[in-house]
Design an enzyme around this catalytic site. Structure first.
Site, PDB file in Angstrom:
ATOM      1  N   SER B 161       0.459  -0.530  -0.185  1.00 24.23           N
ATOM      2  CA  SER B 161      -0.235  -0.173  -0.062  1.00 24.23           C
ATOM      3  C   SER B 161       1.148   1.392  -0.169  1.00 24.23           C
ATOM      4  O   SER B 161       1.482   1.481  -0.944  1.00 24.23           O
ATOM      5  CB  SER B 161      -1.241  -0.132   1.623  1.00 24.23           C
ATOM      6  OG  SER B 161      -2.076   1.162   0.536  1.00 24.23           O
ATOM      7  N   ASP B 327      -8.412  -6.684  -4.254  1.00 20.12           N
ATOM      8  CA  ASP B 327      -8.416  -5.051  -4.176  1.00 20.12           C
ATOM      9  C   ASP B 327      -8.807  -4.160  -4.616  1.00 20.12           C
ATOM     10  O   ASP B 327      -8.522  -4.208  -5.554  1.00 20.12           O
ATOM     11  CB  ASP B 327      -6.692  -5.098  -4.269  1.00 20.12           C
ATOM     12  CG  ASP B 327      -6.343  -3.742  -3.223  1.00 20.12           C
ATOM     13  OD1 ASP B 327      -6.869  -3.562  -3.520  1.00 20.12           O
ATOM     14  OD2 ASP B 327      -4.944  -4.132  -3.224  1.00 20.12           O
ATOM     15  N   HIS B 360      -7.745  -5.484   0.252  1.00 17.64           N
ATOM     16  CA  HIS B 360      -6.441  -4.722   0.128  1.00 17.64           C
ATOM     17  C   HIS B 360      -6.101  -5.302   0.992  1.00 17.64           C
ATOM     18  O   HIS B 360      -4.206  -5.084   1.022  1.00 17.64           O
ATOM     19  CB  HIS B 360      -7.001  -3.245   0.410  1.00 17.64           C
ATOM     20  CG  HIS B 360      -5.802  -2.353   0.215  1.00 17.64           C
ATOM     21  ND1 HIS B 360      -4.722  -2.683  -0.451  1.00 17.64           N
ATOM     22  CD2 HIS B 360      -4.965  -1.157   1.440  1.00 17.64           C
ATOM     23  CE1 HIS B 360      -4.054  -1.670  -0.402  1.00 17.64           C
ATOM     24  NE2 HIS B 360      -3.536  -1.045   0.905  1.00 17.64           N
TER      25      HIS B 360
END
Lengths: 212, 389
Positions: B161, B327, B360
């Site tokens: 991320s 995600d 995610h």
């Protein structure tokens, strides 16, 4: 392109011979892109025996994940769509092994191989082999052989060609055939002195080294 | 928890319970905002031992609300380190083999200079007087930390991320210092939808009367309600519809019937409220504004004339990218566009998309296929780097 990681073995029992023929065309430390790298057999062979800088492009996500888990540099992608992202002459060799017949646009793919690689190595099953001809001629059925195990309705192979067809395509694309090898049903190389018609009749698989 | 609750300021911000490296006025941090940050400090953790050749260092970059406590008990929450499933002795990132470094990013709130840190010019917390921090600023500071360790080339930089953005920035800014790069569940730019979600979060914080224009410490308050709402909204984006449905469905919370009111009738409501409440105990609201902004501003291609491949021109770094099918914050296409750019740059790149419904946040979880990919990539990179097993 191959759909499963294990297809590389199931397509043909003499596949290993095919890989070895391809590997023998590649000098050590070359930069190699294997398009349709499957379970990574060729890349692994080349890395172990030729210390090449090898990359793979493979359609099946499962095949890719297995390759990466084995430390190979492979990405998920489609020969029909993703070759355009590679730079001109970025590799010494681009290999398309047993995949050409499964692409949507073989001519474009071959054109891309010749653009990306200084040389292209293409291997494919020969649809001109006598068993194939016999099946159509005698049985009137689409051939299902050890080499081509799929029925017409579930085959990933949508663009078959014969050795003669392929030679014509190479001419059309302005590619020079630097070397060509045909393997008979036993996986043995057919003598170089034999004429094209003989290769086209008895060659079950063909391996071409091309340059443009 | 005690650290954030105690007193009017955040003690962990100035006096972290991890090692901290302080840079004086002779070594300012040059910020993209056009100013210099000085003095400043970086709080970090290390695990394992740096070898004599200084070739076995791995830099872990943390995500939006992460911290340097990758593989040790977190001093604020008392919980295990955020990536202990991956990093530790005998783990895939084996600290018996590698020297693992993780630092709190600049703008964070666990010991590196951020909005909760004391501004030496005023003796009060920076609040919004801190310039906006970018991903590149964070990486620039990390690079100064790496210099401090005398490490010329990192064996690997990895993170998910926002951590993945830092990995990409590292590989782009300092290609000769990154042997291998492993950006997970990330993108080369923040999408419009992601900026939108962040803006919702920021507005929730700012709408809380306890925020006081960012000067809440001076009022002895913290905008807990606003920050909790921000976290609740963000948390939804870290999961997937399938995972939410699998975990909670329409199940009711400790009751048999709907109450015809606005209590947390549903388990999912109760779960989100809990996420929001626990978050404010460990995170500074202003820092949340800065962190989200840094991701919004990230656009690696824009820094290179709009062509992402140019961000990696001539790179020798070995890359492995990982995305997850469910995600929707950083969909696979984001990773794929990076892969295409790396292909165009002639880079060595692997790319794995992992099938999971965990969204995610899958990168933080026990995902066997993720671990297999990381293991294979790190293993082959270690062989190429000449690191013994």
């Amino acid at each position: 392109m191959r759909r499963k990681g294990d297809d590389i073995m199931s397509v043909n029992g003499s596949q290993r011979v095919d890989l070895e023929v391809v590997a023998n065309l590649i000098p050590p430390q070359s930069r190699v892109l294997d398009v349709g790298s499957g379970d990574g057999s060729l890349l692994e062979l080349l890395q172990d025996t030729k210390q090449v800088d090898g990359r793979g492009l493979e359609l099946s996500q499962r095949g890719v994940n297995e390759c990466v888990a084995r430390g190979l540099s492979v990405i998920q992608g489609d020969a029909d769509k993703d070759l355009e992202f590679y730079p001109d002459k970025g590799f010494d060799f681009v290999v398309l092994s047993q995949t050409l017949q499964a692409t949507r646009n073989p001519k474009l793919v071959l054109d891309e191989l010749l653009r990306i690689g200084n040389r292209a190595i293409v291997s494919f099953p020969n649809f001109g082999h006598w068993r194939v001809r016999l099946s159509l001629f005698v049985k009137g059925r689409m051939p299902v052989t050890q080499d081509l195990p799929y029925s017409w309705y579930d085959t990933p192979n949508i663009h078959f060609c014969t050795i003669r067809d392929f030679v014509n395509l190479c001419e059309e694309l302005g590619a020079t055939v630097e070397k060509a090898t045909a393997l008979d049903a036993a996986g043995q190389k057919i003598g170089l002195s034999m004429p094209w018609w003989f290769w086209n009749f008895f060659g079950q698989q063909a391996v071409f080294l091309l340059k443009r | 928890m005690a650290a954030l609750r105690a007193g009017k300021t955040n003690n962990e911000a100035d006096q972290p319970s991890s090692p901290v490296l302080r840079f004086g006025s002779d070594k300012p941090l040059k910020l993209d905002a056009g100013t210099l940050l000085s003095p400043f400090q970086i709080a970090y953790q290390t695990y394992g031992t740096l070898n004599d050749a200084r070739s076995n260092a791995i830099l872990v970059c943390h995500a939006l609300t992460g911290d340097q406590h990758v593989a040790n008990t977190n001093p604020v929450t008392g919980k295990p380190g955020w990536w202990e499933v991956l990093v530790g002795p005998g783990r895939i990132i084996d600290t018996n083999r590698f020297f693992v470094i993780c630092s709190n990013v600049i703008g964070g709130c666990l010991g590196s200079t951020g909005p909760a840190s004391t501004n030496p010019a005023t003796g009060k917390p920076y609040g919004l007087d801190l310039p906006v921090i970018t991903i590149r600023d964070m990486v620039r500071a990390q690079q100064m930390l790496i210099d401090h360790f005398g490490i010329e080339k990192l064996f690997c930089v990895l993170g998910g991320s926002m951590g993945g953005m830092q990995v990409l920035q590292w590989a782009s800014s300092y290609p000769e210092r990154v042997f291998s790069a492993l950006p997970i569940a990330t993108g080369a730019r923040h999408s419009s939808q992601n900026i939108a979600f962040h803006e919702v979060g920021r507005q929730a914080v700012m709408a809380d009367p306890d925020w006081h224009g960012g000067k809440y410490f001076e009022h002895g308050k913290r905008p807990e309600k606003g920050l909790a709402v921000a976290r609740m909204a963000a948390h939804i984006t870290y999961l997937s519809e399938a995972a939410l449905h699998r975990k909670f469905g329409r199940n009711l919370q400790d009751r048999d019937h709907l109450t015809f009111g606005f209590d947390a009738d549903f388990q999912i409501e109760s779960y989100l409220r809990h996420q929001g409440m626990t978050f404010v105990d460990r995170f500074d609201a202003n820092s949340y504004l800065y962190m989200t902004r840094s991701m919004d501003y990230f656009d690696l291609a824009a820094d290179h004339g709009g062509r992402l491949a140019d961000a990696f021109a001539g790179t020798k770094t070995r890359f492995c990218l990982v995305s997850f099918t469910s995600d929707w914050l950083f969909p696979t296409e984001e990773s794929r566009s990076i892969v295409h750019a790396l292909n165009a740059a002639g880079a060595s790149v692997s790319f794995v998309e992992i099938e999971t419904d965990r969204g995610h946040d899958a990168f933080l979880l026990d995902e066997p296929e993720l671990f297999a990919a990381i293991n294979g990539f790190i293993g082959s990179a270690a062989r190429a780097r000449g690191l013994s097993a």
